[in-house]
Every structure is written in C-alpha cells, then in structure tokens.
Scaffold this active site. Structure first.
Site, short mmCIF file in Angstrom:
data_model
loop_
_atom_site.label_atom_id
_atom_site.label_comp_id
_atom_site.label_asym_id
_atom_site.label_seq_id
_atom_site.Cartn_x
_atom_site.Cartn_y
_atom_site.Cartn_z
N SER A 1 0.84 -1.20 0.00
CA SER A 1 0.00 0.00 0.00
C SER A 1 0.88 1.25 0.00
O SER A 1 1.77 1.38 -0.85
CB SER A 1 -0.93 -0.05 1.21
N HIS B 1 -7.78 -5.37 0.22
CA HIS B 1 -6.51 -4.65 0.33
C HIS B 1 -5.65 -5.19 1.48
O HIS B 1 -4.42 -5.27 1.36
CB HIS B 1 -6.81 -3.17 0.54
N ASP C 1 -8.75 -6.82 -4.07
CA ASP C 1 -8.39 -5.49 -3.56
C ASP C 1 -9.08 -4.44 -4.43
O ASP C 1 -8.71 -4.24 -5.57
CB ASP C 1 -6.86 -5.33 -3.61
#
Lengths: 382, 382
Positions: free
Chosen positions: A159, A357, A324
């Site tokens: 991320s 995610h 995600d």
C-alpha cells in the site's frame, strides 16, 4: 539458492526500538524545513560485513517501525509484518538485516505533530509540515547513511509502504537493488482521494480538533478519528470477505429497531474505530492521507509514468490481490507496464486472495511463497 | 402498442403537492403505533374511469413525493425522476396516472421525526418509530385506498425505491400488476450496512445531535449529516465515473500542501455535503438507512428468497447497471433467480452504463428505451 535448514519459521523474538537524532535540516517538498528531528527504528538480523544485506520495510497508514517480533513487556505486541519477516520466514532474518522506521510526521516516536517544537516549546500541531512520500524517502536515506547502508538489497512495502519502495527507485536509483511493491497504485484515483477526504473532514470538523492544536486544549478529536478509521476499514476489506466474516449476523436474536448495534459488522467497525482513536494521532492521520493523495510520480513527467520511472535500476517484484478494490490489480499493472517500457526486470503476480486490500498483511501461502522465492534470488545476489 | 403522436417528450409542467391526513393508527413492524399521520403526495396524468392506470413511483434515500414537473414558484425544482415520467416519456403521463409520495418518517411534509407529536406538542425526534420498507408499503396502500386505487398497474423505484416495489409484490400481491425493480438488492451486504453505519455514527456522535432531540436545542447535527452525505455520495458513483468527471484535477495550478481543497473531487464532495445538510433532516437519514439495513424479505423464510416471493403475482422488470458497485448486477440476479424459481414473468436487463448506482436516475438511452417498451406492454394490459 541458499540451503534451508528445515527448521520452522519463528519470530525474531523480543525487540527494542532505537532512536537516532538528526540535526541536519530536512527540507520538505513543500519548501518547509525541519531543523532537527528524531527517527525511531528497529532492526532485525545482522548487517553483513559487506553491508549488502539490508532490507527496508516501509509502513503504511497505521503502522510504524515495529515490523517484527514483540516487546518483552507485552508478548501480544507483535510487529505488523511479523508473519513475513523473521528467521526462516519469507524475508529471512538469518540472511537479511531488516530495518523498520516510523516515518517523519508519525505518532510512534519519530518527530511528528505531537512532538514538541523546540522553537515554541509546544507541540507542532498544525504547524508541522505537510509531508510527502518523497520526504519520507529522503529521511529514510539519511537513516541508511547513519546505519552505514550505502545501498539496500531491497526496499519493500504494501500500500503506502509500496509507494515508498517505488519512490526509492526514482529518488535513489543507486541505493536500491530490489523493490517489492505490494498492493499498490502509482497514484490515487478520485475515489481513493474521496475516501481520504471524508476521513479528513471527519477529523477537522470535530469540535475537539481546534484547527490541529488540540494538544493545548487537553482533548483529542476522537469522534472524527474514530469515523476516519471506520471509513478506512471498509476500504481495506473486500465486500466478499466482509460478507464471509460478518454477513448479516445479528448480535441479538432479532433486529431491535434502534440505531445502536444490531449487526456484527456494526460492532466490529465501532470497535476498530474506538481502538484506533485511543492510540493514533489525528494530525498524523491527516498527514498520511495527504501523502497518499499527493503521491503521483508521473505528474512531473506529463502524466507519463514510464518517463517517471526512467531512472529506475532496481529489480522489481510487484504483487496485487484480485479482491483489492482500493488498489485493484489493474492499478498494479500500470506500474508493471511503465517498468516494462523501461526494460526493467519485473516479476508480477496477481494473487487470487479473497481478503481485499488487507491481504498484503495476511499470511496467504501463495503470496508468502512468492516473496520467499523472490528473496532467495535477492540473497543469491547479496 | 398505443399509437405515438410523434411529439417530443415534455415535462408534466407546474405541479402542486397535496396532503392527506390519516386517523386510523398505523402499526409499525416494530410494534410501535402512530395514531395519526399525514402523507404528502403528488399525482401526474389522469386516473382512467376503470382506475386501472395508476403507477406508484417510490423514492429512495434523499428524494420524496416530488417525482416530476416543477413548482410554479421555482422553475429549477425539477422532480427527481422527471426524465422518466411525463407526457411522451418512458412512463407516459398521457397514458398513466402516476403517484409520488413522501414516505412516513420523511422530512418533506409527511409525518416524520421533525413533525409535532400531538401528544407532547414537541417534535417526535428520537421517539419517532423505526420504520421499515414494509411499513412504508402499508402506508402507501392506505394512500391508494384513499385515492380509489384498488390495484396499481405498476409500482416502480430505484435502489430503496425498488425494494418498496418488491415488497408490494409480497405484502399486496393482488394490488400490483407490474413491479419495476431498478438498481436493487434483495438485502444489504455487510459492506452496504457498514457504509450506513459510519454515516449514522457520524450523525449520532455529532455533539449537536442531542440524542435525536436537537430540535429543542435550536441546532441540527449538520457536521454529521454532511459527512453522512459525503460517504453516501462516494457509493453512488462508480470509480470510473468519478475518474472521468474529476480525475486528479486540481483547483489551483499545483498542490498547496494543506488540508483544504486541492482536488476537484474534494470540492465536489464538500459541496454535496453542505447542500444536503441544509435541507435534509438527520433523524430521517437515520430512519431511512436503517430501513435499508433491515430490508430482508428472505429472513422470515429461512433466508430463502424464492419462498419469500412465492406469493408474488406481478410481472417484473428488473434492471441493473454494470458499474453499480453498491448494488451490483449479481445482486439483481439473485432477485431474478428467486422470481424464476416461482415461474414469475420476469424481464431482466443489465445495462452497460458507466455511472454507478446513480445510473437509475440518469437519462441513459438504452435504459429509458427499455422502460418505455415495458410500459407500452403495461398499457396494453391496462
């Protein structure tokens, strides 16, 4: 490939954070300057004689320098990537020297908005500079200088952490040999920014925010921070994972015709929000979401990501997760495409994982096997 | 098919809301009872002699009885489904008598939390009963009684409005001949509930909420309502539509390194939140999101939607939109599957539209052509 000894992966064990103070001013992309600052970090494993086996693990929104192991006084205080990093783990600390650092602007020991500004004797609060991924990477490079690391064998992250790994290949192409870019996008979409903006608005419109200088008022904008975390949390999980985990399960036998908790998902979200609002600093939340919004290496190159990455010399492992929806695989493929345009050495994997995610933090066998195999290759070239 | 005269579709023109008072107590699914209440409604077109051409248009979260036309004193006050309903429009008011009604619990004239409770002489506030889709449909049926409509040619709606249309086929199978179910799900997912919960928490934790009795304090929980609307708005638009409309466009020439508006999407969301918080009642927002959460006709039938719909006799038009991630096409197909299990007459269309959930309100040519063709068929059987 390095021989495996057959022992089970284990934790790095009890660890201790360390602090380094920096007195050379840090100039931010905004033009602001921090005259001096501290960075809190942890290391696992041993730096080899050639100083060539260092790995930097960059944190995302709500984590910090405590990447692996636990603190002796709290056995439950497992590092955020403990399943990934340790003896015999995918990033094997018998082979690598792993560094975790709380970024500048953070709230876990490194200088940030709640730190005392030596000039005023009060917390920085609203006067702390708006920080960018580039600024973080600059500060990390200085930490590397102090640790005697001329070049990282790898910089890795998921991320926002992955954005830092990517930025390393642009800012310091000669100081990073491998970039592990997990669950990332080369820039936020309008929807990504929208979620961040609602979170920020929840914080800044909380009457306890006081323009960011709430420390002096003896309050924190807890309501806003709690909402911000609840919103964020929804975007970290896939719809399917949420349905699998909570579905429409009720706390009581039947719906209660009220606005208090009926559904388990409500209870879960409130709990996540409550917990987070007790330990995280609201100003840091603003800074980190803004760093996410602003990250856009292509912007300075006519929106051409390939040109932005032209200087990159590292090898790349790019990983995305099918479920995600925050940074979907299509976003990771934008990065892969730009790297291939530059004839970079790129391995790309799209992991079929249901968790959304957050999958980058979870112990998914295929994902971990992939990272393990990649780091075996990194070690061969150490 | 009824002959078309070739004139362009036009607006129903200036309209005027009407009010009916009901004195027979309304018993809610929760057990609560409203002794008397008002319903505000509008009608367009003419009820035929056989009283067989009536169409009920049910509203979703933030709309009401003003479905088509405009108010004489405000030419900009177009009804929320004006592109769908009017002379020569897909639901042709030259043929049909269309009814729009503000549901009980609303904030646009029908009895709701901000109405005066005759028992206390004060606004209902927190004492207003938690209302369900079933309750709304019951109240709509009473309105139909008063208007002399024994059976609707069609009940139609999008999103929460579609849930009302579906509920009509369960609660009053003999009083609805066609159900038009657009952008719907047979129940909310955990993620859907999660978004609603964050919105409610934003409202109920606003210091100006006062447990729902803010009217007496001369304030409204505007901050919370504004956040609720911002969150909702993100879920109404597709990621692609947002990217297309706003992208990462900036208000100024460059990013400003602050937490105020940098990106156009931020400005847009704030504007939507500000506007909404000026006209919508926070308690109504709580009620309507809860009605969404609670809607689950299959729950009383062992989670078997087919059994829940066993009594349905209506013909169905079910429509979904490819880019709707709030109620994705897969959710609409659950409804279609259950109807087919019951050998119902179902037309289903998945419209390839980029706009996300809000597509049901937009003037998409294929969508409108479909509804037009369907209503041509409805008219043949009037």
């Amino acid at each position: 490939m390095a021989p495996r000894d057959g022992t089970e992966p284990r934790s790095v064990g009890a660890v201790r954070p360390q602090t380094l103070s920096f007195t050379e001013p840090l100039r931010f992309r905004s033009g602001a300057v921090l005259d001096s600052y501290d960075l809190v970090y942890e290391t696992y494993g041993t730096l080899n004689a050639a100083r060539s086996n260092a790995v930097l693990a960059c944190h995302a929104l709500n984590a910090a320098h405590h990447v692996a192991g636990y603190y002796a006084d709290d056995p439950d205080s497992l590092g955020w990537w403990d399943n990934m990093i340790g003896p015999g783990k995918p990033v094997d600390t018998e082979k690598f020297f792993v560094v975790g650092v709380n970024n500048v602007g953070g709230c876990f020991g490194s200088t940030g908005p709640k730190s005392i500004d030596p000039k005023s004797g009060k917390p920085y609060g609203s006067s702390f500079p708006v920080v960018t991924v580039e600024d973080w990477v600059d500060a990390q490079a200085r930490l590397a200088d102090r640790l005697g690391i001329a070049s990282f064998a790898a910089v890795m992250g998921g991320s926002l952490g992955a954005m830092q790994a990517l930025q390393w290949t642009i800012s310091y192409p000669d100081r990073i040999r491998n970039a592990i870019v997990v669950a990332a996008a080369p820039k936020l979409s309008a929807q990504n920014i929208a979620f961040n903006e609602v979170a920020r608005q929840a914080i800044t419109t909380d009457p306890d925010f006081h323009g960011g200088d709430y420390y002096e008022h003896g309050v924190v904008p807890r309501r806003g921070l709690r909402l911000a975390r609840m919103i964020g949390h929804i975007t970290y999980l896939s719809d399917d994972a949420m349905m699998e985990k909570f579905g429409r399960a009720l706390r009581a036998d039947s719906i209660q015709f009220h606005f208090d908790v009926d559904f388990e998902i409500e209870s879960y979200l409130r709990h996540q929000g409550d917990k987070f609002s007790e330990y995280f600093d609201a100003n840091t939340y603003l800074l980190i979401t803004r760093a996410l919004d602003y990250f856009d290496p292509a912007a300075a190159h006519g929106d051409d990501l390939s040109r932005a990455l032209a200087a990159a010399r590292a090898r790349f492992l790019v990983v995305s997760f099918t479920s995600d929806w925050r940074f979907a695989p299509s976003r990771a493929r934008e990065i892969v495409k730009a790297l291939l345009d530059n004839r970079c050495d790129v391995s790309y994997a799209e992991i079929d994982a249901p968790h959304g995610h957050d999958a980058f933090l979870l112990d998914d066998a295929r994902y971990h096997a992939l990272v393990r195999a990649y780091f075996d290759g990194v070690f061969e070239r150490v």
